[in-house]
Design a protein around this motif. Structure first.
Motif, mmCIF file in Angstrom:
data_model
loop_
_atom_site.group_PDB
_atom_site.id
_atom_site.type_symbol
_atom_site.label_atom_id
_atom_site.label_comp_id
_atom_site.label_asym_id
_atom_site.label_seq_id
_atom_site.Cartn_x
_atom_site.Cartn_y
_atom_site.Cartn_z
ATOM 1 N N ARG A 81 0.869 -1.190 0.000
ATOM 2 C CA ARG A 81 0.000 0.000 0.000
ATOM 3 C C ARG A 81 0.901 1.234 0.000
ATOM 4 O O ARG A 81 1.078 1.897 1.027
ATOM 5 C CB ARG A 81 -0.903 0.008 1.222
ATOM 6 N N PRO A 82 1.478 1.551 -1.156
ATOM 7 C CA PRO A 82 2.479 2.625 -1.222
ATOM 8 C C PRO A 82 1.885 4.029 -1.153
ATOM 9 O O PRO A 82 0.696 4.229 -1.385
ATOM 10 C CB PRO A 82 3.119 2.387 -2.591
ATOM 11 N N ASN A 83 2.759 4.991 -0.842
ATOM 12 C CA ASN A 83 2.351 6.394 -0.870
ATOM 13 C C ASN A 83 3.023 7.142 -2.021
ATOM 14 O O ASN A 83 2.849 8.341 -2.173
ATOM 15 C CB ASN A 83 2.638 7.077 0.475
ATOM 16 N N ALA A 84 3.791 6.412 -2.832
ATOM 17 C CA ALA A 84 4.454 7.010 -3.996
ATOM 18 C C ALA A 84 4.440 5.999 -5.137
ATOM 19 O O ALA A 84 4.114 4.822 -4.938
ATOM 20 C CB ALA A 84 5.888 7.406 -3.644
ATOM 21 N N GLU A 85 4.788 6.463 -6.322
ATOM 22 C CA GLU A 85 4.868 5.579 -7.479
ATOM 23 C C GLU A 85 6.063 5.965 -8.331
ATOM 24 O O GLU A 85 6.504 7.113 -8.321
ATOM 25 C CB GLU A 85 3.590 5.624 -8.312
ATOM 26 N N ALA A 86 6.568 4.983 -9.060
ATOM 27 C CA ALA A 86 7.663 5.220 -9.999
ATOM 28 C C ALA A 86 7.048 5.404 -11.379
ATOM 29 O O ALA A 86 6.310 4.540 -11.856
ATOM 30 C CB ALA A 86 8.623 4.042 -9.990
ATOM 31 N N ALA A 129 1.805 -2.397 5.788
ATOM 32 C CA ALA A 129 0.455 -2.928 5.554
ATOM 33 C C ALA A 129 0.395 -4.426 5.845
ATOM 34 O O ALA A 129 -0.532 -4.903 6.508
ATOM 35 C CB ALA A 129 0.030 -2.659 4.113
ATOM 36 N N CYS A 130 1.358 -5.183 5.366
ATOM 37 C CA CYS A 130 1.364 -6.639 5.578
ATOM 38 C C CYS A 130 1.659 -6.995 7.031
ATOM 39 O O CYS A 130 1.076 -7.935 7.569
ATOM 40 C CB CYS A 130 2.372 -7.311 4.648
ATOM 41 N N THR A 131 2.530 -6.246 7.669
ATOM 42 C CA THR A 131 2.847 -6.489 9.079
ATOM 43 C C THR A 131 1.603 -6.259 9.935
ATOM 44 O O THR A 131 1.304 -7.054 10.827
ATOM 45 C CB THR A 131 3.997 -5.576 9.542
ATOM 46 N N ALA A 132 0.855 -5.201 9.643
ATOM 47 C CA ALA A 132 -0.369 -4.905 10.396
ATOM 48 C C ALA A 132 -1.418 -5.998 10.167
ATOM 49 O O ALA A 132 -2.093 -6.425 11.111
ATOM 50 C CB ALA A 132 -0.924 -3.548 9.990
ATOM 51 N N THR A 133 -1.545 -6.463 8.934
ATOM 52 C CA THR A 133 -2.502 -7.522 8.622
ATOM 53 C C THR A 133 -2.156 -8.805 9.362
ATOM 54 O O THR A 133 -3.029 -9.447 9.958
ATOM 55 C CB THR A 133 -2.545 -7.786 7.101
ATOM 56 N N ARG A 134 -0.864 -9.185 9.353
ATOM 57 C CA ARG A 134 -0.434 -10.390 10.077
ATOM 58 C C ARG A 134 -0.700 -10.263 11.568
ATOM 59 O O ARG A 134 -1.140 -11.205 12.220
ATOM 60 C CB ARG A 134 1.050 -10.664 9.823
ATOM 61 N N SER A 135 -0.450 -9.085 12.091
ATOM 62 C CA SER A 135 -0.662 -8.841 13.519
ATOM 63 C C SER A 135 -2.139 -9.001 13.884
ATOM 64 O O SER A 135 -2.472 -9.621 14.895
ATOM 65 C CB SER A 135 -0.160 -7.445 13.879
ATOM 66 N N ARG A 136 -3.032 -8.454 13.056
ATOM 67 C CA ARG A 136 -4.471 -8.582 13.303
ATOM 68 C C ARG A 136 -4.909 -10.041 13.232
ATOM 69 O O ARG A 136 -5.691 -10.507 14.056
ATOM 70 C CB ARG A 136 -5.266 -7.748 12.302
ATOM 71 N N ARG A 137 -4.386 -10.784 12.249
ATOM 72 C CA ARG A 137 -4.750 -12.206 12.108
ATOM 73 C C ARG A 137 -4.291 -13.008 13.321
ATOM 74 O O ARG A 137 -5.022 -13.858 13.823
ATOM 75 C CB ARG A 137 -4.141 -12.783 10.839
ATOM 76 N N THR A 138 -3.075 -12.740 13.789
ATOM 77 C CA THR A 138 -2.544 -13.446 14.956
ATOM 78 C C THR A 138 -3.396 -13.146 16.182
ATOM 79 O O THR A 138 -3.734 -14.053 16.945
ATOM 80 C CB THR A 138 -1.079 -13.037 15.206
ATOM 81 N N LYS A 139 -3.743 -11.904 16.356
ATOM 82 C CA LYS A 139 -4.558 -11.491 17.498
ATOM 83 C C LYS A 139 -5.924 -12.175 17.440
ATOM 84 O O LYS A 139 -6.423 -12.680 18.450
ATOM 85 C CB LYS A 139 -4.710 -9.973 17.512
#
Length: 146
Positions: A81-86, A129-139
């Protein structure tokens, strides 16, 4: 012609995935941040390079080897979920803001499917984004187990 921001608008610093590029001032949506720079090499030369981590394909014939440390854009990390683009245009790679970036935010862009599958997926994506998703799933799993 685009105004090139000075290095006052960003800094290299520690991130969850190693070194990253962080905003030190507000960067408005659509603003040019910096250019991905390096030696332009042919597609044939790409296959001879050992480290493909900083290779950025411009088109089917040319690639930019962004490995030199003076290429500040090499410190921009991947995010799902980027905030910039190339943006590739006229043989140059310009990094532009997809949304307003606040001071302290890490500047990120999506590296693309090929890079992701080769380098990131085998180790697991460590973007925010992926770290937050994994954290929510674990919880959620822990709560269900109780």
């Amino acid at each position: 012609m685009e105004a090139k921001p000075s290095e006052e608008f960003y800094r290299v610093g520690r991130s969850n995935t190693g070194l990253g590029l962080f905003a030190t001032d507000v960067i408005e949506r659509g603003s040019f941040i910096l250019e991905y720079m390096g030696l332009r090499i042919s597609s044939e030369e790409v296959h001879c390079r050992r480290s493909a981590r900083y290779l950025f394909e411009i088109n089917s014939r040319w690639t930019i080897d962004g490995s030199p440390r003076w290429n500040t854009a090499r410190y921009i990390n991947h995010s799902c979920r980027p905030n910039a683009e190339a943006v590739v245009s006229r043989g140059r790679i310009r990094i532009k803001a997809l949304k307003r970036i606040k001071p302290g935010d890490e500047i990120t862009y999506n590296y693309g499917k090929s890079y992701f599958n080769t380098f990131i997926r085998p180790l697991g994506c460590k973007c925010q984004a992926c770290t937050a998703t994994r954290s929510r799933r674990t919880k959620t799993r822990r709560l269900r187990a109780e």
